[in-house]
Design a protein around this motif. Structure first.
Motif, PDB file in Angstrom:
ATOM      1  N   PRO A 146       0.835  -1.202   0.000  1.00  0.00           N
ATOM      2  CA  PRO A 146       0.000   0.000   0.000  1.00  0.00           C
ATOM      3  C   PRO A 146       0.871   1.254   0.000  1.00  0.00           C
ATOM      4  CG  PRO A 146      -0.690  -1.535   1.714  1.00  0.00           C
ATOM      5  CD  PRO A 146       0.641  -1.999   1.217  1.00  0.00           C
ATOM      6  N   PRO A 147       0.368   2.352  -0.565  1.00  0.00           N
ATOM      7  CA  PRO A 147       1.150   3.598  -0.566  1.00  0.00           C
ATOM      8  C   PRO A 147       1.408   4.084   0.864  1.00  0.00           C
ATOM      9  CG  PRO A 147      -0.739   3.738  -2.049  1.00  0.00           C
ATOM     10  CD  PRO A 147      -0.923   2.498  -1.244  1.00  0.00           C
ATOM     11  N   ARG A 148       2.514   4.738   1.027  1.00  0.00           N
ATOM     12  CA  ARG A 148       2.854   5.300   2.338  1.00  0.00           C
ATOM     13  C   ARG A 148       2.402   6.762   2.391  1.00  0.00           C
ATOM     14  NH1 ARG A 148       8.999   6.549   4.242  1.00  0.00           N
ATOM     15  NH2 ARG A 148       8.506   7.698   6.158  1.00  0.00           N
ATOM     16  N   ILE A 149       1.784   7.143   3.503  1.00  0.00           N
ATOM     17  CA  ILE A 149       1.275   8.500   3.687  1.00  0.00           C
ATOM     18  C   ILE A 149       1.904   9.105   4.935  1.00  0.00           C
ATOM     19  CG2 ILE A 149      -0.778   9.938   4.040  1.00  0.00           C
ATOM     20  CD1 ILE A 149      -2.433   7.533   2.960  1.00  0.00           C
ATOM     21  N   ARG A 169       2.430  13.972   2.532  1.00  0.00           N
ATOM     22  CA  ARG A 169       3.451  13.539   1.573  1.00  0.00           C
ATOM     23  C   ARG A 169       3.194  12.089   1.151  1.00  0.00           C
ATOM     24  NH1 ARG A 169       8.856  15.483   1.920  1.00  0.00           N
ATOM     25  NH2 ARG A 169       8.569  15.686   4.202  1.00  0.00           N
ATOM     26  N   LEU A 170       3.371  11.826  -0.136  1.00  0.00           N
ATOM     27  CA  LEU A 170       3.328  10.468  -0.665  1.00  0.00           C
ATOM     28  C   LEU A 170       4.735  10.087  -1.114  1.00  0.00           C
ATOM     29  CD1 LEU A 170       0.048  10.714  -2.789  1.00  0.00           C
ATOM     30  CD2 LEU A 170       0.301   9.778  -0.484  1.00  0.00           C
ATOM     31  N   ILE A 175      -0.387   8.123  -7.788  1.00  0.00           N
ATOM     32  CA  ILE A 175      -1.264   7.771  -6.676  1.00  0.00           C
ATOM     33  C   ILE A 175      -2.499   8.671  -6.712  1.00  0.00           C
ATOM     34  CG2 ILE A 175      -1.486   7.602  -4.176  1.00  0.00           C
ATOM     35  CD1 ILE A 175       0.472   5.612  -5.287  1.00  0.00           C
ATOM     36  N   THR A 176      -3.664   8.077  -6.569  1.00  0.00           N
ATOM     37  CA  THR A 176      -4.890   8.847  -6.392  1.00  0.00           C
ATOM     38  C   THR A 176      -5.105   9.024  -4.902  1.00  0.00           C
ATOM     39  OG1 THR A 176      -5.880   7.949  -8.407  1.00  0.00           O
ATOM     40  CG2 THR A 176      -7.381   8.917  -6.792  1.00  0.00           C
ATOM     41  N   SER A 177      -5.236  10.274  -4.464  1.00  0.00           N
ATOM     42  CA  SER A 177      -5.301  10.501  -3.024  1.00  0.00           C
ATOM     43  C   SER A 177      -6.219  11.672  -2.693  1.00  0.00           C
ATOM     44  CB  SER A 177      -3.899  10.769  -2.464  1.00  0.00           C
ATOM     45  OG  SER A 177      -3.399  12.016  -2.947  1.00  0.00           O
ATOM     46  N   LYS A 216     -10.205  10.831   7.241  1.00  0.00           N
ATOM     47  CA  LYS A 216      -8.940  10.139   7.016  1.00  0.00           C
ATOM     48  C   LYS A 216      -8.390  10.497   5.646  1.00  0.00           C
ATOM     49  CE  LYS A 216     -11.585   5.999   5.753  1.00  0.00           C
ATOM     50  NZ  LYS A 216     -12.865   6.421   6.338  1.00  0.00           N
ATOM     51  N   VAL A 217      -7.076  10.377   5.512  1.00  0.00           N
ATOM     52  CA  VAL A 217      -6.425  10.526   4.212  1.00  0.00           C
ATOM     53  C   VAL A 217      -6.421   9.153   3.554  1.00  0.00           C
ATOM     54  CG1 VAL A 217      -4.349  11.221   2.969  1.00  0.00           C
ATOM     55  CG2 VAL A 217      -4.961  12.368   5.100  1.00  0.00           C
ATOM     56  N   LYS A 218      -6.799   9.131   2.281  1.00  0.00           N
ATOM     57  CA  LYS A 218      -6.848   7.875   1.539  1.00  0.00           C
ATOM     58  C   LYS A 218      -5.943   7.979   0.315  1.00  0.00           C
ATOM     59  CE  LYS A 218     -10.043   4.893  -1.060  1.00  0.00           C
ATOM     60  NZ  LYS A 218     -11.446   4.703  -1.517  1.00  0.00           N
ATOM     61  N   ALA A 219      -5.190   6.922   0.049  1.00  0.00           N
ATOM     62  CA  ALA A 219      -4.319   6.879  -1.127  1.00  0.00           C
ATOM     63  C   ALA A 219      -4.434   5.512  -1.782  1.00  0.00           C
ATOM     64  CB  ALA A 219      -2.868   7.158  -0.741  1.00  0.00           C
ATOM     65  N   GLU A 220      -4.552   5.497  -3.100  1.00  0.00           N
ATOM     66  CA  GLU A 220      -4.684   4.240  -3.841  1.00  0.00           C
ATOM     67  C   GLU A 220      -3.736   4.263  -5.032  1.00  0.00           C
ATOM     68  OE1 GLU A 220      -8.065   1.485  -6.130  1.00  0.00           O
ATOM     69  OE2 GLU A 220      -8.632   3.307  -5.043  1.00  0.00           O
ATOM     70  N   ASP A 221      -2.938   3.187  -5.176  1.00  0.00           N
ATOM     71  CA  ASP A 221      -2.002   3.132  -6.299  1.00  0.00           C
ATOM     72  C   ASP A 221      -2.641   2.428  -7.492  1.00  0.00           C
ATOM     73  OD1 ASP A 221      -1.855   0.379  -5.834  1.00  0.00           O
ATOM     74  OD2 ASP A 221       0.045   0.497  -4.753  1.00  0.00           O
ATOM     75  N   LEU A 222      -1.908   2.337  -8.585  1.00  0.00           N
ATOM     76  CA  LEU A 222      -2.444   1.770  -9.812  1.00  0.00           C
ATOM     77  C   LEU A 222      -2.733   0.277  -9.693  1.00  0.00           C
ATOM     78  CD1 LEU A 222      -0.242   3.623 -12.459  1.00  0.00           C
ATOM     79  CD2 LEU A 222      -2.625   4.085 -11.847  1.00  0.00           C
ATOM     80  N   ALA A 223      -2.124  -0.353  -8.701  1.00  0.00           N
ATOM     81  CA  ALA A 223      -2.371  -1.783  -8.494  1.00  0.00           C
ATOM     82  C   ALA A 223      -3.608  -2.028  -7.640  1.00  0.00           C
ATOM     83  CB  ALA A 223      -1.164  -2.444  -7.844  1.00  0.00           C
ATOM     84  N   GLY A 224      -4.227  -0.931  -7.161  1.00  0.00           N
ATOM     85  CA  GLY A 224      -5.415  -1.085  -6.334  1.00  0.00           C
ATOM     86  C   GLY A 224      -5.130  -1.225  -4.853  1.00  0.00           C
TER      87      GLY A 224
END
Length: 459
Positions: A146-149, A169-170, A175-177, A216-224
């Protein structure tokens, strides 16, 4: 006679044998179509592929996943021949579609690049009866992390119907955030700071959201892969006024005929009071559509902080209605409807000049149903101001305006009862209380404080 036998031999034996051998040695390779749901492998990843061979038919289909010299077979399918041991006329399967699950974790594959390799052969006698073969390879990426926030701001005090600013910071690209507030999502944007991996997001509580609302902060990468990170915040509650509006027959006669509404063949003429029936339709169904229309351009916001200092209000004006007033509509003393007022009504003199509340770019200038003549200004990062019921508009879409520039004149277009300005502030798709943005102290403590704090960290 000999000539006839020779011709017969040619026609009956040689030509059929020639045609047979020509067919069995055909050189057209199979065709493979591959559909990948994504170049990034996910937990439920499935490859769709289709193999075709219009000659001797399909013999063998193999799908494998290859990484760092390790090859794992995902599918190995043989197609039965028509003739004895495949010596005659090949396979009857000319077209085959398959779905291949790619359970990479099962095989101990690691994060990184891998190759999906598809090999298809047919029943041609070419290659010492190995057939025509085609190999298709697709590079994919295994990504299970998962992406780091990292949240960089520390002060997030938000009032019901108000706004906050968060900076985070990502640590990877694409990343979609953004910030999730209840069921609402506020996209994060780069560009407020030099570091392209630092994102800022204005987020808001609607008038319905108070203490206890999850943020909350949400982040999603291209892999889901999805990360969610909470952050310290404090929500102040507040109450909103209830206001009663008495609708007269005179108002209906003046305003309602100008509205051209499409109700799919339904007519109001059969009702006891056609103007009232049409008004109720406009104040409910049409209103919802108009709100969506005026907020749609906000998606085109720029990652530029156009505005500076407190926002202006209409000079010399008095409040005629407040943000989130709970309006009760009555006709002849009887309640007929309830709505929420999502801005502040400001009244001055008739056709008063309307200044841009702050620096920005004109997102829209159009007539929108109940809002009448409307201007929408983008102030950057999803923050916009709305000016409705104008009698005149003096700017065009795309114009850059400065704080105080005249953009139009007050009026009573749309569903307005009297000359005034309906002034609204929106963050993404949520209307918020404009009063905060008129307050220099609030901006200093809640917006500028966070921006300067991050700038200090990034030095």
């Amino acid at each position: 006679m000999k000539k006839l036998l020779f011709i017969t031999f040619i026609l009956v034996v040689v030509l059929p044998l020639g045609w047979f051998f020509f067919s069995e040695f055909e050189g057209r390779a199979p065709v493979v179509e591959v559909a990948l749901p994504s170049p990034y492998l996910k937990q439920d990843y499935t490859v769709s592929l289709r193999a075709r061979d219009v000659g001797t038919g399909l013999r063998h289909l193999n799908v494998a996943l290859v990484q760092a010299g390790k090859e794992v077979t995902l599918l190995d399918k043989h197609f039965q021949p028509l003739g004895y041991q495949g010596l005659f006329m090949g396979s009857q399967v000319l077209d085959q579609a398959v779905e291949v699950p790619v359970a990479f974790k099962k095989f101990g594959m690691q994060d990184g690049e891998a190759v999906l390799k598809i090999i298809v052969s047919d029943y041609s006698w070419r290659g010492w009866n190995r057939g025509n073969t085609v190999t298709v390879e697709r590079t994919v990426t295994i990504d299970t992390r998962p992406p780091r926030i990292e949240v960089l701001t520390t002060k997030h005090n938000v009032t019901r119907g108000g706004v906050g600013l968060i900076v985070y910071r990502l640590f990877e690209d694409n990343i979609t955030s953004g910030v999730v507030v209840g069921d609402n999502f506020f996209p994060g944007h780069p560009g407020m700071f030099k570091d392209k991996n630092v994102f800022a997001a204005f987020f808001a509580l609607s008038f319905e959201q108070g203490p206890g609302t999850e943020m909350k902060v949400k982040a999603e990468d291209l892999a889901g892969n999805v990360s969610r990170r909470g952050f310290f915040h404090y929500i102040r509650d507040r109450k909103f006024k209830t206001d009663t509006l008495n609708i007269s027959q005179g108002f209906l006669a003046e305003k309602i005929p100008e509205f051209d509404v499409d109700i799919s063949g339904t007519t109001f003429d059969s009702t006891e009071n056609p103007l009232l029936a049409k008004y109720l339709y406009i104040n409910t169904v049409v209103r919802k559509g108009n709100v969506k229309t005026v907020l749609e351009p906000v998606k085109a916001t720029e990652n530029t902080l156009f505005w500076k200092n407190a926002f202006l209000r209409l000079p010399g004006s008095a409040n005629r209605a407040n943000f989130a007033d709970h309006r009760i509509y009555k006709f002849n003393g009887k309640e007929i409807d309830r709505q929420i007022h999502m801005g502040i009504d400001l009244a001055s003199v008739s056709r008063a000049p309307v200044p841009a509340a702050n620096n920005g770019r004109i997102l829209a200038t159009e007539h929108v149903g109940i809002f009448g003549n409307t201007v929408l200004i983008d102030h950057g990062f999803g923050l916009t101001t709305l000016y409705a019921h104008l009698s005149a508009i003096s700017v065009s879409k795309g114009d850059i305006v400065k704080r105080g520039d005249i953009i139009g004149k007050t009026g009573e277009t749309g569903l307005a009862g009297g000359d005034h300005l309906h002034f609204g502030v929106a963050v993404n798709n949520v209307f918020v209380n404009p009063v905060e943005w008129w307050d220099t102290t609030w901006i200093k403590n809640n917006i500028e404080y966070n921006i300067k704090g991050v700038e200090t960290q990034l030095k």
